[in-house]
Design a protein around this motif. Structure first.
Motif, mmCIF file in Angstrom:
data_model
loop_
_atom_site.group_PDB
_atom_site.id
_atom_site.type_symbol
_atom_site.label_atom_id
_atom_site.label_comp_id
_atom_site.label_asym_id
_atom_site.label_seq_id
_atom_site.Cartn_x
_atom_site.Cartn_y
_atom_site.Cartn_z
ATOM 1 N N GLY A 134 5.332 7.213 0.706
ATOM 2 C CA GLY A 134 5.351 8.656 0.895
ATOM 3 C C GLY A 134 4.321 9.382 0.039
ATOM 4 O O GLY A 134 3.741 10.387 0.458
ATOM 5 N N ARG A 135 4.099 8.892 -1.173
ATOM 6 C CA ARG A 135 3.070 9.505 -2.031
ATOM 7 C C ARG A 135 1.695 9.390 -1.383
ATOM 8 O O ARG A 135 0.882 10.318 -1.426
ATOM 9 C CB ARG A 135 3.065 8.848 -3.414
ATOM 10 C CG ARG A 135 4.296 9.144 -4.254
ATOM 11 C CD ARG A 135 4.153 8.611 -5.667
ATOM 12 N NE ARG A 135 5.434 8.638 -6.334
ATOM 13 C CZ ARG A 135 6.238 7.572 -6.466
ATOM 14 N NH1 ARG A 135 5.861 6.389 -6.005
ATOM 15 N NH2 ARG A 135 7.401 7.684 -7.078
ATOM 16 N N PHE A 136 1.433 8.241 -0.772
ATOM 17 C CA PHE A 136 0.154 8.076 -0.094
ATOM 18 C C PHE A 136 0.063 9.011 1.114
ATOM 19 O O PHE A 136 -0.988 9.611 1.372
ATOM 20 C CB PHE A 136 -0.034 6.625 0.351
ATOM 21 C CG PHE A 136 -1.362 6.374 1.012
ATOM 22 C CD1 PHE A 136 -2.487 6.131 0.252
ATOM 23 C CD2 PHE A 136 -1.475 6.410 2.395
ATOM 24 C CE1 PHE A 136 -3.716 5.926 0.852
ATOM 25 C CE2 PHE A 136 -2.698 6.201 3.005
ATOM 26 C CZ PHE A 136 -3.827 5.952 2.229
ATOM 27 N N ALA A 137 1.157 9.127 1.860
ATOM 28 C CA ALA A 137 1.161 10.046 3.002
ATOM 29 C C ALA A 137 0.854 11.467 2.558
ATOM 30 O O ALA A 137 0.132 12.208 3.236
ATOM 31 C CB ALA A 137 2.522 9.984 3.709
ATOM 32 N N GLU A 138 1.392 11.868 1.418
ATOM 33 C CA GLU A 138 1.134 13.215 0.911
ATOM 34 C C GLU A 138 -0.336 13.375 0.510
ATOM 35 O O GLU A 138 -0.932 14.436 0.742
ATOM 36 C CB GLU A 138 2.047 13.510 -0.273
ATOM 37 C CG GLU A 138 1.821 14.859 -0.944
ATOM 38 C CD GLU A 138 2.070 16.046 -0.037
ATOM 39 O OE1 GLU A 138 1.708 17.174 -0.436
ATOM 40 O OE2 GLU A 138 2.630 15.873 1.069
ATOM 41 N N ARG A 139 -0.923 12.333 -0.063
ATOM 42 C CA ARG A 139 -2.353 12.412 -0.405
ATOM 43 C C ARG A 139 -3.190 12.572 0.855
ATOM 44 O O ARG A 139 -4.132 13.377 0.884
ATOM 45 C CB ARG A 139 -2.786 11.164 -1.182
ATOM 46 C CG ARG A 139 -2.258 11.112 -2.605
ATOM 47 C CD ARG A 139 -3.038 10.138 -3.464
ATOM 48 N NE ARG A 139 -2.892 8.755 -3.017
ATOM 49 C CZ ARG A 139 -1.920 7.949 -3.409
ATOM 50 N NH1 ARG A 139 -0.977 8.389 -4.242
ATOM 51 N NH2 ARG A 139 -1.875 6.707 -2.983
ATOM 52 N N LEU A 140 -2.856 11.812 1.900
ATOM 53 C CA LEU A 140 -3.564 11.960 3.170
ATOM 54 C C LEU A 140 -3.433 13.389 3.700
ATOM 55 O O LEU A 140 -4.402 13.989 4.151
ATOM 56 C CB LEU A 140 -3.008 10.988 4.219
ATOM 57 C CG LEU A 140 -3.512 9.554 4.237
ATOM 58 C CD1 LEU A 140 -2.868 8.812 5.405
ATOM 59 C CD2 LEU A 140 -5.029 9.479 4.344
#
Length: 389
Positions: A134-140
């Motif tokens: 989810g953290r990566f999704a937020e960065r995207l």
């Protein structure tokens, strides 16, 4: 289907068998709470807002069928340029595989539906895996990519401690045997779903969802912005689908069909979620049971009809299940060994050397691929073809 969601196909364990779990228990479920839509309105007129495909990033049964960055990049291009999808449902386990695939899809200008599905691991590990993805999704999302985030898929089956059983196979057996304490199961399911939603909200600030099975989990959708349903129904008339799907609009939230599909043989759509159950895995090599008649036309017809229904209802998204099942190769000259008949993929995996486990392979489109591509091309949004790479 294939070795999705972190569970091996060996001895018959496959994603398709998980569908059997919901078919085995009938219509048990919880009462959901109403909530206000955060994403968009429940419907927006004719046409799908997002037209997608499920792309699983599993480890594979052999090194040859495992996820690879090279294959993934080629597949993403084919999904965009040949299938005309504007959305990829990136699912499976392994944060590195999930994030690399999501990043490639975003780079190619596609909408990303990112759904980590680590299974048969301690709940703490599943939530940590969810948070990292989810953290990566937020960065995207902050970088400008179009992203929706799903906290998982059918927790009752994949997450230990909700149903009895150490593994997914054990839990399926309990379902089939009727040895389930439903009040306790539904309470535990609700508790874990709430935890997962809380973790998802803490790391991702865009639209949040969950992929629920039709029969068992009917979560508190006030926790989410988009209702997600894995849909494997069969009706003789389209009105049956419309009538059933309308119940999922009662929360006033966008509805995403997070999985739908069938297999490539006569009678598969009528089998619903049990279409997979045509392989004898006690034999070596595994064999197709009975005298099934392969029919890519049957698969294509069912999937095309469902897409037409979803579009007529103006649903938020539909994700065809699925792009490839590498561990279920097509054997055109040996129907008994044609495991692709029991796969839900819209492409067929073909080995260079059919009897060699280490053989290289490639995929070819089935009729269902073309049926989906025609519809997606007609409804493609003007900005869906842009390429940032």
């Amino acid at each position: 289907m294939d070795e999705t969601k972190g569970i091996k196909r060996s001895k018959g364990i496959s994603r398709a068998q998980f569908l059997a779990g919901s078919a085995a228990v009938g219509a048990a479920g919880m009462v959901a709470s109403a909530g206000h839509a955060r994403a968009t309105e429940a419907g927006h007129g004719r046409g799908l807002r997002r037209q997608g495909i499920v792309y699983t990033v599993g480890a594979g049964e052999t090194p040859g069928t495992a996820w690879s960055a090279r294959r993934m990049r080629a597949d993403v291009r084919a999904i965009r340029d040949d299938l005309h999808a504007d959305t990829i449902d990136v699912t499976g386990d392994g944060v590195e595989r999930l994030t690399a695939t999501a990043a490639e899809a975003a780079e190619r200008g596609l909408h990303v539906w990112l759904q980590p599905t680590l299974g048969d691991a301690p709940q703490r590990d599943i939530l940590e895996h969810l948070a990292e993805t989810g953290r990566f999704a937020e960065r995207l999302r902050r970088q400008g990519a179009s992203v929706d985030f799903s906290v998982g898929c059918e927790f009752w089956l994949f997450v230990p401690g909700i149903l009895p059983g150490e593994t997914a196979l054990d839990r399926i057996r309990h379902l089939q045997n009727g040895t389930v304490d439903w009040p306790r199961t539904l309470r535990r399911l609700a508790e874990f779903t709430e935890k997962a939603a809380k973790v998802g909200r803490s790391v991702f600030k865009g639209n949040l969802s969950y992929a629920a099975a039709q029969s068992i989990d009917d979560p508190d959708w006030s926790l989410f912005d988009i209702v997600g349903i894995d849909y494997y129904s069969y009706f003789e008339k389209r009105s049956g689908y419309v009538r059933e799907l309308k119940q999922y609009l009662r929360w006033g939230k966008p509805l995403a069909i997070t999985e739908f599909g069938t297999c490539a043989y006569v009678g598969a759509p009528e089998a619903g979620g049990m279409g997979w159950d045509v392989v004898d895995y006690d034999k070596e090599p595994p064999e197709i049971k009975g005298d099934l008649v392969r029919s890519e036309r049957v698969q294509a017809g069912y999937m095309g009809e469902l897409l037409d229904v979803f579009a007529s209802m103006g649903l938020y998204a539909a994700m065809t299940f699925e792009f490839i099942s590498a561990d279920a190769p097509h054997r055109p000259d040996e129907p008994r060994l044609d495991l692709d008949m029991a796969a839900y993929a819209i492409t067929k995996a073909i080995k260079d050397r059919p009897d060699d486990p280490a053989s290289g392979w490639h995929w070819e489109p089935k009729e269902a691929f073309h049926a989906v591509a025609r519809r997606y091309a007609r409804r493609a949004r003007p900005d869906a073809r842009r390429d940032h790479g």
